[in-house]
Design an enzyme around this catalytic site. Structure first.
Site, mmCIF file in Angstrom:
data_model
loop_
_atom_site.group_PDB
_atom_site.id
_atom_site.type_symbol
_atom_site.label_atom_id
_atom_site.label_comp_id
_atom_site.label_asym_id
_atom_site.label_seq_id
_atom_site.Cartn_x
_atom_site.Cartn_y
_atom_site.Cartn_z
ATOM 1 N N GLU A 158 4.202 8.935 5.406
ATOM 2 C CA GLU A 158 4.151 7.854 4.411
ATOM 3 C C GLU A 158 5.265 8.013 3.375
ATOM 4 O O GLU A 158 5.034 8.426 2.245
ATOM 5 C CB GLU A 158 2.776 7.803 3.725
ATOM 6 C CG GLU A 158 1.669 7.339 4.652
ATOM 7 C CD GLU A 158 0.364 7.032 3.934
ATOM 8 O OE1 GLU A 158 -0.351 6.117 4.363
ATOM 9 O OE2 GLU A 158 0.054 7.739 2.944
ATOM 10 N N GLU A 265 -2.015 5.162 11.203
ATOM 11 C CA GLU A 265 -3.180 5.413 10.351
ATOM 12 C C GLU A 265 -3.873 4.094 10.052
ATOM 13 O O GLU A 265 -3.230 3.139 9.592
ATOM 14 C CB GLU A 265 -2.789 6.060 9.014
ATOM 15 C CG GLU A 265 -2.279 7.469 9.099
ATOM 16 C CD GLU A 265 -2.121 8.103 7.709
ATOM 17 O OE1 GLU A 265 -2.807 7.666 6.756
ATOM 18 O OE2 GLU A 265 -1.301 9.028 7.591
#
Length: 332
Positions: A158, A265
Site C-alpha cells: 500500500e 486485499e
C-alpha cells in the site's frame, strides 16, 4: 490420425491457456493464532486446519507478509523470513499458490506509515538501494531453495505515498522509482517467471491510481501487475456506492498501462455477513470482467483473523471459531 493431430496441437493449446483465477487470502496471523491456542472449526463443529477450511471454500492462493527484523508481538510482530518460509511450505503442500508481500519495515507499512527498518535508518540512499535488493533477493532465494517459488511478489505494501520514508516518498519519485526497480530486479534475479506487483490502496479511486502509475511510467518503473486494496468500510461507504468505481478503475488500469490487475486485499465487516458476501461476489465479478483476462484474482485480508483474537473487525470468522458464510462467495 486424430490422436497424432491432438498430440501436435496440445502444446499450442497449453501455451494459450491462462492460469486459473486466483481466489485467496492473506493469513499471515495464522501461525501466531495457532501458537496462542486459537482453534478453527468447520460448520459442523469439528476442529480442522484453517487452510483446509479456506480451501474447501474455493480458495487457491495464500498471501504472506514479510517484515525485516520484526518483534515477537502477537499481532504486530513475527512474519520474519524464516516464519514466512515455513508458512509458504505448509500452504504449497496443500496446493495453494503463493504471494509474498514485502513491507520493507520492521512492522506495518501502509498509506499512513512507511517506516524504515531500524537496521536501515541511518543508511545513505545508495545503501538503501542495496538493502532493498539484498533483502528481497535473500527472502525469495531462500524460499526457492526451500522448494517454494512464489507466483507473485509485492514490492511494497500500500504505497500511494511511497515507501522507506522520507527517501522513497512520492515527493521524491525519482528515488522511489529506483527503489521499486531494485525490488523488481532482485525478484527476477531469482526467477524471471515470478510476477512483480506494485500495490496501492483505494482501488475505487481512479485519480489516485492514474497519478501514481503515470509517475511510475515516467520513472520507468518495472512491474507486471497492478495490485489494489478495496475496503468500502474505511472510506465509510457501502460497496454498492463504490463498486462501479472499482470496476472502472480495474479496466482503466489494464488498458492504460497494459498490465494485469488484481485485488490483493479486500474485506467487509464480520458482523454483516450477507453484506460482506455480496461485497465479495461483486468484487470477484468486477475483476473477472476486466477484458482480455487481465483481471487475475481477489484475496481477502486475514479472513481467519477473528476479532476475539485480533480485535480486527473486518475478518470473516464467527465467534465460535467457524468460517463466516460470507466466504462462500469464493466457491462460485
Amino acid at each position: 490420425m486424430k490422436k497424432i493431430l491432438l498430440l501436435l496441437l496440445f502444446p499450442l493449446f497449453g501455451l494459450s491457456q491462462s492460469k486459473p483465477f486466483a481466489k485467496g487470502a492473506d493469513v499471515s496471523w495464522l501461525p501466531q493464532m495457532e501458537s496462542t491456542g486459537y482453534k478453527f472449526y468447520d460448520s459442523d463443529g469439528k476442529e480442522k486446519d484453517c487452510l483446509e477450511l479456506l480451501k474447501e471454500r474455493g480458495m487457491n492462493s495464500i498471501r504472506l507478509r514479510v517484515w525485516v527484523n520484526p518483534s515477537d508481538d502477537k499481532a504486530s510482530g513475527h512474519c520474519s523470513k524464516e516464519e514466512t518460509i515455513a508458512m509458504a511450505l505448509r500452504a504449497q503442500k496443500m496446493g495453494f499458490r503463493i504471494m509474498v508481500d514485502f513491507h520493507y519495515s520492521d512492522s506495518w507499512a501502509d498509506p499512513a506509515k512507511q517506516f524504515k527498518p531500524k537496521a536501515w535508518e541511518n543508511h545513505t540512499f545508495p545503501e538503501l538501494l542495496n538493502d532493498v535488493y539484498n533483502h528481497t533477493f535473500e527472502v525469495i532465494k531462500a524460499l526457492k531453495t526451500a522448494g517454494v517459488t512464489p507466483e507473485w511478489v509485492q514490492v511494497g505494501n500500500e504505497i500511494p505515498g511511497g515507501m522507506l520514508w522520507p527517501d522513497g516518498s512520492t515527493k521524491n519519485w525519482e528515488k522511489l522509482g529506483q527503489l521499486l526497480n531494485k525490488g523488481y530486479d532482485a525478484v527476477k534475479a531469482v526467477d524471471k517467471k515470478i510476477k512483480v506487483i506494485v500495490h496501492v490502496d483505494e482501488g475505487n479511486n481512479n485519480k489516485k491510481f492514474r497519478e501514481f502509475f503515470d509517475n511510475a511510467t515516467k520513472q520507468k518503473v518495472r512491474y507486471d501487475v497492478i495490485g489494489m486494496s478495496y475496503y468500502p468500510y474505511w472510506i465509510k461507504k457501502d460497496y454498492t456506492e463504490t463498486i462501479a468505481d472499482l470496476q472502472f478503475n480495474l479496466k482503466d488500469m489494464a488498458k492504460r498501462y497494459g498490465k494485469e490487475v488484481m485485488v490483493v486485499e479486500v474485506g467487509g465487516e464480520d458482523d454483516k455477513i450477507e453484506n460482506t458476501k455480496k461485497l465479495l461476489q461483486a468484487t470477484i465479478k468486477a475483476v473477472r470482467n476486466v477484458p482480455n483476462h487481465k483481471g487475475i484474482g481477489v484475496l481477502y485480508w486475514e479472513p481467519q483473523g477473528a476479532k476475539s483474537w485480533s480485535q480486527y473487525g473486518l475478518s470473516a470468522w464467527l465467534e465460535n471459531g467457524q468460517p463466516s458464510p460470507a466466504l462462500d462467495a469464493f466457491k462460485e
